[in-house]
Design a protein around this motif. Structure first.
Motif, PDB file in Angstrom:
ATOM      1  N   ALA A   1       0.818  -1.230   0.000  1.00 21.29           N
ATOM      2  CA  ALA A   1       0.000   0.000   0.000  1.00 21.29           C
ATOM      3  C   ALA A   1       0.847   1.275   0.000  1.00 21.29           C
ATOM      4  CB  ALA A   1      -0.934   0.004   1.212  1.00 21.29           C
ATOM      5  N   ILE A   2       2.176   1.136   0.184  1.00 22.35           N
ATOM      6  CA  ILE A   2       3.031   2.330   0.305  1.00 22.35           C
ATOM      7  C   ILE A   2       2.906   3.242  -0.919  1.00 22.35           C
ATOM      8  CG2 ILE A   2       5.430   3.173   0.410  1.00 22.35           C
ATOM      9  CD1 ILE A   2       6.147   0.690   2.036  1.00 22.35           C
ATOM     10  N   TRP A   3       3.145   2.685  -2.106  1.00 18.50           N
ATOM     11  CA  TRP A   3       3.167   3.541  -3.311  1.00 18.50           C
ATOM     12  C   TRP A   3       1.784   4.053  -3.696  1.00 18.50           C
ATOM     13  CZ3 TRP A   3       7.569   5.554  -3.685  1.00 18.50           C
ATOM     14  CH2 TRP A   3       8.723   4.827  -3.367  1.00 18.50           C
ATOM     15  N   PRO A   4       0.736   3.223  -3.602  1.00 19.61           N
ATOM     16  CA  PRO A   4      -0.592   3.791  -3.867  1.00 19.61           C
ATOM     17  C   PRO A   4      -0.917   4.980  -2.959  1.00 19.61           C
ATOM     18  CG  PRO A   4      -0.707   1.401  -3.931  1.00 19.61           C
ATOM     19  CD  PRO A   4       0.686   1.745  -3.496  1.00 19.61           C
ATOM     20  N   ILE A   5      -0.468   4.942  -1.702  1.00 18.44           N
ATOM     21  CA  ILE A   5      -0.728   6.067  -0.801  1.00 18.44           C
ATOM     22  C   ILE A   5       0.102   7.287  -1.212  1.00 18.44           C
ATOM     23  CG2 ILE A   5      -0.350   6.904   1.572  1.00 18.44           C
ATOM     24  CD1 ILE A   5      -2.550   4.976   1.772  1.00 18.44           C
ATOM     25  N   VAL A   6       1.395   7.076  -1.400  1.00 15.07           N
ATOM     26  CA  VAL A   6       2.284   8.210  -1.702  1.00 15.07           C
ATOM     27  C   VAL A   6       1.911   8.854  -3.039  1.00 15.07           C
ATOM     28  CG1 VAL A   6       4.677   8.882  -2.205  1.00 15.07           C
ATOM     29  CG2 VAL A   6       4.185   7.270  -0.354  1.00 15.07           C
ATOM     30  N   PHE A   7       1.790   8.035  -4.086  1.00 12.80           N
ATOM     31  CA  PHE A   7       1.453   8.598  -5.401  1.00 12.80           C
ATOM     32  C   PHE A   7       0.048   9.209  -5.381  1.00 12.80           C
ATOM     33  CE2 PHE A   7       4.522   5.299  -7.405  1.00 12.80           C
ATOM     34  CZ  PHE A   7       5.588   6.170  -7.243  1.00 12.80           C
ATOM     35  N   GLY A   8      -0.841   8.574  -4.630  1.00 12.79           N
ATOM     36  CA  GLY A   8      -2.211   9.082  -4.551  1.00 12.79           C
ATOM     37  C   GLY A   8      -2.281  10.440  -3.872  1.00 12.79           C
ATOM     38  N   LEU A   9      -1.421  10.661  -2.910  1.00  9.50           N
ATOM     39  CA  LEU A   9      -1.441  11.934  -2.187  1.00  9.50           C
ATOM     40  C   LEU A   9      -0.799  13.071  -2.983  1.00  9.50           C
ATOM     41  CD1 LEU A   9      -0.522  10.898   1.487  1.00  9.50           C
ATOM     42  CD2 LEU A   9      -2.553  12.180   0.814  1.00  9.50           C
ATOM     43  N   TYR A  10       0.207  12.725  -3.801  1.00 11.64           N
ATOM     44  CA  TYR A  10       0.988  13.791  -4.427  1.00 11.64           C
ATOM     45  C   TYR A  10       0.857  13.920  -5.947  1.00 11.64           C
ATOM     46  CZ  TYR A  10       3.318  14.547   0.019  1.00 11.64           C
ATOM     47  OH  TYR A  10       3.573  14.854   1.333  1.00 11.64           O
ATOM     48  N   TYR A  11       0.473  12.838  -6.625  1.00 12.98           N
ATOM     49  CA  TYR A  11       0.508  12.885  -8.097  1.00 12.98           C
ATOM     50  C   TYR A  11      -0.864  12.635  -8.719  1.00 12.98           C
ATOM     51  CZ  TYR A  11       5.496  12.686  -7.273  1.00 12.98           C
ATOM     52  OH  TYR A  11       6.758  12.965  -6.836  1.00 12.98           O
ATOM     53  N   ARG A  12      -1.138  13.389  -9.763  1.00  9.17           N
ATOM     54  CA  ARG A  12      -2.430  13.292 -10.447  1.00  9.17           C
ATOM     55  C   ARG A  12      -2.548  12.018 -11.280  1.00  9.17           C
ATOM     56  NH1 ARG A  12      -4.923  18.268 -10.635  1.00  9.17           N
ATOM     57  NH2 ARG A  12      -3.657  19.970  -9.826  1.00  9.17           N
ATOM     58  N   TRP A  13      -1.405  11.516 -11.773  1.00  4.38           N
ATOM     59  CA  TRP A  13      -1.444  10.435 -12.763  1.00  4.38           C
ATOM     60  C   TRP A  13      -1.765   9.052 -12.183  1.00  4.38           C
ATOM     61  CZ3 TRP A  13       2.118   7.131 -10.979  1.00  4.38           C
ATOM     62  CH2 TRP A  13       3.247   7.653 -10.347  1.00  4.38           C
ATOM     63  N   ALA A  14      -1.658   8.859 -10.865  1.00  2.00           N
ATOM     64  CA  ALA A  14      -1.919   7.532 -10.284  1.00  2.00           C
ATOM     65  C   ALA A  14      -3.411   7.210 -10.405  1.00  2.00           C
ATOM     66  CB  ALA A  14      -1.504   7.516  -8.831  1.00  2.00           C
ATOM     67  N   THR A  15      -3.730   6.056 -10.975  1.00  5.59           N
ATOM     68  CA  THR A  15      -5.140   5.716 -11.222  1.00  5.59           C
ATOM     69  C   THR A  15      -5.663   4.681 -10.219  1.00  5.59           C
ATOM     70  OG1 THR A  15      -4.708   3.856 -12.684  1.00  5.59           O
ATOM     71  CG2 THR A  15      -4.733   6.050 -13.690  1.00  5.59           C
ATOM     72  N   GLY A  16      -6.982   4.588 -10.125  1.00  7.35           N
ATOM     73  CA  GLY A  16      -7.614   3.652  -9.199  1.00  7.35           C
ATOM     74  C   GLY A  16      -7.297   2.198  -9.529  1.00  7.35           C
ATOM     75  N   LEU A  17      -7.371   1.868 -10.834  1.00  8.81           N
ATOM     76  CA  LEU A  17      -7.097   0.486 -11.241  1.00  8.81           C
ATOM     77  C   LEU A  17      -5.643   0.129 -10.937  1.00  8.81           C
ATOM     78  CD1 LEU A  17      -8.162  -2.076 -12.689  1.00  8.81           C
ATOM     79  CD2 LEU A  17      -7.245  -1.117 -14.823  1.00  8.81           C
ATOM     80  N   ALA A  18      -4.737   1.078 -11.224  1.00 10.85           N
ATOM     81  CA  ALA A  18      -3.311   0.834 -10.972  1.00 10.85           C
ATOM     82  C   ALA A  18      -3.067   0.605  -9.475  1.00 10.85           C
ATOM     83  CB  ALA A  18      -2.494   2.025 -11.460  1.00 10.85           C
ATOM     84  N   ALA A  19      -3.717   1.417  -8.647  1.00 14.53           N
ATOM     85  CA  ALA A  19      -3.531   1.278  -7.202  1.00 14.53           C
ATOM     86  C   ALA A  19      -4.045  -0.078  -6.716  1.00 14.53           C
ATOM     87  CB  ALA A  19      -4.260   2.412  -6.481  1.00 14.53           C
ATOM     88  N   ALA A  20      -5.234  -0.458  -7.210  1.00 21.58           N
ATOM     89  CA  ALA A  20      -5.823  -1.731  -6.782  1.00 21.58           C
ATOM     90  C   ALA A  20      -4.946  -2.907  -7.213  1.00 21.58           C
ATOM     91  CB  ALA A  20      -7.225  -1.875  -7.371  1.00 21.58           C
ATOM     92  N   LEU A  21      -4.502  -2.885  -8.481  1.00 24.06           N
ATOM     93  CA  LEU A  21      -3.662  -3.988  -8.976  1.00 24.06           C
ATOM     94  C   LEU A  21      -2.316  -4.017  -8.249  1.00 24.06           C
ATOM     95  CD1 LEU A  21      -4.381  -3.867 -12.825  1.00 24.06           C
ATOM     96  CD2 LEU A  21      -5.199  -5.545 -11.148  1.00 24.06           C
ATOM     97  N   ALA A  22      -1.780  -2.841  -7.946  1.00 25.88           N
ATOM     98  CA  ALA A  22      -0.499  -2.775  -7.229  1.00 25.88           C
ATOM     99  C   ALA A  22      -0.637  -3.432  -5.857  1.00 25.88           C
ATOM    100  CB  ALA A  22      -0.066  -1.320  -7.076  1.00 25.88           C
TER     101      ALA A  22
END
Lengths: 39, 473
Positions: free
Chosen positions: B399-420
C-alpha cells in the motif's frame, strides 16, 4: 565484527537520547498546558 | 526453563492497579466527548505534546520491547539497528500528515482518502489489507500480553491476555481517542524511564565489554556486520515500518486529530525520539549469553534477562514497561480500527445514511466486538511474535506507493492502485513462504511500485485534487 568501542558508543548514545526524550516530552506538555494548547 | 521471579499475586496486583488507572482516565475523558468528532478524533485539536507522545507511544509496542530483544538475540547488532529503522516510517509520514490534513480537513479515516482518490474497487482492496493487518497486529499484541504474564509470573497465558485486553477495551470504549492519547502520554514516560533504567542496570551489572567479549567468543555472528539475513531484515523492516504507518488508520486518524500545523512536527519529533528505544531494549538481549541463560523461546529473551539480572524489582519494572507498551498500542489500534469499520464498513456499506449519533453508537459496539474477536483469536498461541507480525508485511508494504502517489501525483489511477496492492500482496506472501519472513515487505513493495507505474502509464489519467476536500466536507 563490530568493535567494542562502536558498540559502546551506540548503546550509550541511545540511552542518552532516551533520557533527552523524557525531558523534552515533559517540557512540551508543560508548555502546552501553560498556553492552553493541550487539546 | 527459568522459574518465574514475580509471584502471580504481584503480577495481578500490577495489572489491576494500572488497569484501574487507565480506566479512570477513560471514564473522566469520556465525559468530555459530546459528538462523533470528539469521540473518534479527540475534537481535531490535539496539541504538540500529546500529539508527539501518542505517535511515539503507539509505535513503541510489545514488538519494540519484546521483539526488538528477540531479533537482537537472533540477528545480533543489525537486529536492533534494523528495528530502530522503524522510526523512518514516522519521519516519512510527517510531510504526509500535513498533506492529509490539507487535502481532507474533514476526513475521518484512511479509507475516506482511498475511496475518494481511487474509487470503490481500490477502496475495498485497501480495506481488506488494512483490516487484515489490524487484526494481525491486535492478535500479536494480545499474545504478547499473555506471554509476558506467563514468562514473568507463571500466571496462565490466557488469564494475562484476557485481563490486558479487558482493560484496554474498557478505557478505549469509555473515552475514545482522548482517553487513548492521554494514557499514551503517561505510558510513553513510563516506557522511557523503565527502558533507560533497565539498560543502565544491565551496563552496571554486566558491562558492555564483557557482553562484547562473550559474543565475540561464542556467538560472533551476532556482532558480524555482514550477517546476510540481518542486512535483508534491516531493509525489510524499514519498508515494513513505512508500509504499516503509511496505510494504517492508526496514523491517519491522528493526522486528522492533531491541531492545524502540528501533524508534521509531531511525527518528526516522535520519529527522532523513538529511534533509540529498540537499540536500548535490544541491547538487554545481548547480555543473555554472558549471563549463561538458556532461553526456551526467543520472544521471551528480554523479560528473562531482566528478571534474571534484577530479580523481583527488575521483573516488576519490565512488567510495567511492557504492559504500558502493550496498552499504548492496543488502545490506539482498537480505536483506529473501530473508526475504520464504523466509517468505511458501517457508514460506507451497511447504512449509507447513518447519522453521527448512529455512528457514535456503532463505534462503541465495534470496539467491544473487536476486543472479543481478538480475545478469541489469541486463545491458541499460534506462532512466535515476529513471524506473525512479518506475515502482515506483505500486505502493508503493497500500500506504500498507492498512498504516496495518490497523495501527491495526479497520474496515479484507481485500477493501478488496486492492482499494485493485489500483486504486491500475492508476490510478497509467496516470498514470505519461499524465502523467509525478512523479505516479504521488500518484495511486496517492489512489485507494487512496478505495477502502479506501469498501469498508470498505460491509462494516462489526471486526477483533480479539489474533489477530495469537497467530498468529505
Amino acid at each position: 565484527m563490530i568493535p567494542v568501542g562502536i558498540l559502546s558508543a551506540l548503546i550509550l548514545a541511545a540511552i542518552g537520547a532516551s533520557i533527552i526524550s523524557i525531558l523534552l516530552l515533559l517540557g512540551l506538555v508543560l508548555r502546552d498546558v501553560k498556553e492552553g494548547k493541550l487539546w | 526453563m527459568i522459574a518465574p521471579v514475580l509471584s502471580p499475586s504481584v503480577a495481578l496486583t500490577i495489572l489491576v492497579l494500572f488497569g484501574l488507572l487507565w480506566v479512570a482516565f477513560g471514564y473522566v475523558l469520556g465525559r468530555q466527548n459530546r459528538n462523533l468528532d470528539d469521540y473518534m478524533l479527540a475534537g481535531r485539536n490535539v496539541g504538540l505534546a500529546f500529539a508527539t507522545a501518542t505517535a511515539m507511544a503507539t509505535w513503541v509496542t510489545s514488538n519494540t520491547t519484546m521483539t526488538a530483544p528477540q531479533l537482537t538475540y537472533q540477528l545480533g547488532v543489525w537486529g536492533m539497528v534494523g528495528y530502530s529503522l522503524g522510526a523512518v516510517g514516522l519521519l516519512l509520514f510527517a510531510p504526509l500528515a500535513k498533506r492529509i490534513k490539507a487535502l481532507l480537513p474533514h476526513g475521518f479515516t484512511s479509507g475516506d482518502f482511498i475511496r475518494e482518490r481511487y474509487g470503490n474497487f481500490a477502496w475495498r482492496i485497501f480495506l481488506i489489507i488494512s483490516l487484515f493487518y489490524a487484526l494481525g497486529w491486535l492478535i500479536s499484541l494480545g499474545m504478547a500480553g499473555g506471554i509476558l504474564v506467563n514468562a514473568l509470573s507463571g500466571l496462565d497465558y490466557h488469564l494475562g491476555m484476557s485481563v490486558i485486553l479487558l482493560v484496554c477495551v474498557t478505557y478505549t470504549l469509555l473515552g475514545g481517542l482522548k482517553a487513548v492519547i492521554a494514557t499514551d502520554f503517561v505510558q510513553t514516560v513510563i516506557i522511557l524511564i523503565g527502558v533507560v533504567f533497565i539498560a543502565i542496570l544491565v551496563i552496571r551489572n554486566v558491562g558492555i565489554e564483557p557482553v562484547h567479549a562473550e559474543l565475540a567468543q561464542d556467538h560472533p555472528m551476532l556482532l558480524n556486520l555482514l550477517f546476510p539475513a540481518a542486512i535483508m531484515f534491516l531493509f525489510n523492516n524499514l519498508l515494513f515500518g513505512v508500509g504499516e504507518i503509511f496505510h494504517s488508520n492508526v496514523w491517519w486518524s491522528r493526522a486528522f486529530a492533531f491541531r492545524n500545523n502540528v501533524g508534521a512536527k509531531a511525527y518528526w519529533i516522535a520519529g527522532l525520539l523513538w529511534l533509540p528505544i529498540p537499540i536500548v531494549a535490544g541491547f538487554i538481549a545481548l547480555a543473555a549469553p554472558s549471563l549463561g541463560l538458556t532461553i526456551p523461546s526467543a520472544d521471551m529473551v528480554g523479560p528473562l534477562v531482566v528478571a534474571n539480572l534484577l530479580g523481583t524489582a527488575g521483573a516488576v519494572i519490565v512488567f510495567i514497561v511492557i504492559f504500558s507498551a502493550l496498552a499504548s498500542s492496543l488502545d490506539s489500534l482498537l480505536a483506529a480500527t473501530a473508526d475504520l469499520i464504523t466509517q468505511d464498513i458501517y457508514r460506507g456499506h451497511i447504512n449509507k445514511n447513518a447519522s453521527d449519533a448512529q455512528c457514535f453508537k456503532a463505534g462503541k459496539f465495534i470496539i467491544l466486538t473487536l476486543g472479543l474477536m481478538t480475545w478469541a483469536l489469541c486463545l491458541p498461541r499460534l506462532t512466535t511474535l515476529a513471524s506473525l507480525l512479518y506475515f502482515t508485511g506483505a500486505f502493508v508494504a503493497s500500500a506504500i506507493w498507492p498512498i504516496v502517489f495518490g497523495l501527491y501525483y495526479r497520474w496515479a489511477t484507481g485500477l493501478a492502485a488496486a492492482l499494485a496492492m493485489i500483486c504486491g500482496t500475492v508476490v510478497g506472501l509467496w516470498s514470505y513462504f519461499a524465502i523467509g519472513f525478512y523479505v516479504a515487505a521488500l518484495v511486496s513493495c517492489a512489485v507494487s511500485l512496478t505495477v502502479i507505474l506501469l498501469v498508470s502509464a498505460l491509462q494516462k489519467q489526471s486526477f483533480n485534487f479539489k474533489e477530495l476536500g469537497d467530498s468529505t466536507a
